[in-house]
Design an enzyme around this catalytic site. Structure first.
Site, mmCIF file in Angstrom:
data_model
loop_
_atom_site.group_PDB
_atom_site.id
_atom_site.type_symbol
_atom_site.label_atom_id
_atom_site.label_comp_id
_atom_site.label_asym_id
_atom_site.label_seq_id
_atom_site.Cartn_x
_atom_site.Cartn_y
_atom_site.Cartn_z
ATOM 1 N N GLU A 112 3.112 5.300 3.614
ATOM 2 C CA GLU A 112 3.776 4.684 2.460
ATOM 3 C C GLU A 112 4.657 5.701 1.735
ATOM 4 O O GLU A 112 5.752 5.359 1.256
ATOM 5 C CB GLU A 112 2.733 4.085 1.517
ATOM 6 C CG GLU A 112 2.055 2.855 2.098
ATOM 7 C CD GLU A 112 0.899 2.347 1.260
ATOM 8 O OE1 GLU A 112 0.712 1.113 1.182
ATOM 9 O OE2 GLU A 112 0.167 3.183 0.676
ATOM 10 N N GLU A 132 -5.126 0.235 7.538
ATOM 11 C CA GLU A 132 -6.017 -0.324 6.520
ATOM 12 C C GLU A 132 -6.814 -1.528 7.002
ATOM 13 O O GLU A 132 -7.997 -1.680 6.683
ATOM 14 C CB GLU A 132 -5.204 -0.702 5.264
ATOM 15 C CG GLU A 132 -4.779 0.470 4.410
ATOM 16 C CD GLU A 132 -3.509 1.141 4.886
ATOM 17 O OE1 GLU A 132 -2.987 2.001 4.152
ATOM 18 O OE2 GLU A 132 -3.020 0.802 5.995
#
Length: 258
Positions: A112, A132
């Site tokens: 990210e 995730e």
């Protein structure tokens, strides 16, 4: 984790460093990074930022799942992190170009942070991913909202819905990575990009990035009509005159940042 921060010759270098070399970010590091980005925003002597991880193993592997965090996923999501993971993922107030020097794993929040950079230079051994879903979580700090805006839908979904790791070459094919080089050539490649950036007028760099950051949601006509503060400052600057003068005189410009 500690964060190294130095400025020399208009280049800021931000280095994530953790003894185990996996460079997972904890809450204290998030605060430290936020303070660094805020300082860079306040300074006029920085034309470029290089963000990397120490060593060869990892750029950043995201949140520290081994750190004994007591927050549930819902509590974590409910917290306000306006600028995304590491204070960078979707930060719009940082008008200085940021290069990600990806030296190893860039996973979860680390990926990210890469998505929040303007240019990405990666070692050919680097690995990228949003794992995730494999641990019952989601890429909450920018991954779900940024990746789909940077690359085609099916490619973005292939990253998020599989949780698998992708090579630097694959990410270059996706359009996320600008250049892939062997690890021992990584610094030289980054230095080439840095040299090209700092050769540009610092106020022009800020004007370009600020305009891009603030107009991405607008139509071309609306964006063209927006007079951002950095744009006005650059147009009225002494450097705007110096650049044209230097071009006519066939010499390198001497930027004053004013």
């Amino acid at each position: 984790m500690t964060v190294g921060f130095s400025v020399e010759n208009r280049v800021a270098r931000v280095t994530l460093d953790r003894p185990d070399r996996m460079n997972a970010v904890d809450a204290a590091t998030e605060k430290e990074l936020e303070a660094i980005w805020t300082e860079i925003e306040s300074r006029d002597d920085i034309s470029c930022v290089v963000l990397t991880g120490s060593g060869q193993k990892a750029f950043c592997t995201g949140a520290d799942l081994k750190g004994g965090a007591t927050k549930s996923g819902l509590e974590y999501w409910a917290e306000s992190r306006t600028n995304g993971f590491g204070g960078l993922a979707f930060r719009k107030s940082l008008d200085v170009p940021v290069i990600a020097r990806v030296n190893g794993y860039a996973l979860g929040g680390g990926f990210e942070m890469v998505l929040g950079c303007d240019i990405v230079i990666a070692a050919d051994t680097a690995k990228f991913g949003l794992p995730e879903a494999r641990v019952g979580r989601m890429p909450l700090d920018g991954g779900m909202v940024l990746l789909q805006r940077k690359i085609p839908h099916n490619l973005a979904m292939s990253v998020m819905l599989t949780g698998r790791q992708f090579t630097a070459a694959e990410m270059q094919g996706f359009g996320i990575v600008n250049e892939t080089v062997p690890f021992d050539e990584l610094d030289a490649a980054v230095d080439r990009w840095v040299s090209d950036i700092v050769a540009c007028a610092p106020l022009s760099l800020k004007a370009i990035k600020q305009t891009v950051n603030r107009t991405g949601h607008l139509s071309p006509a609306e964006a063209q009509g927006l007079r951002t503060p950095a744009l006005i400052r650059a147009l009225q600057s002494e450097d705007a005159v110096e650049g044209v003068t230097a071009f006519r005189e066939k010499r390198a410009p001497v930027w004053q940042g004013r």
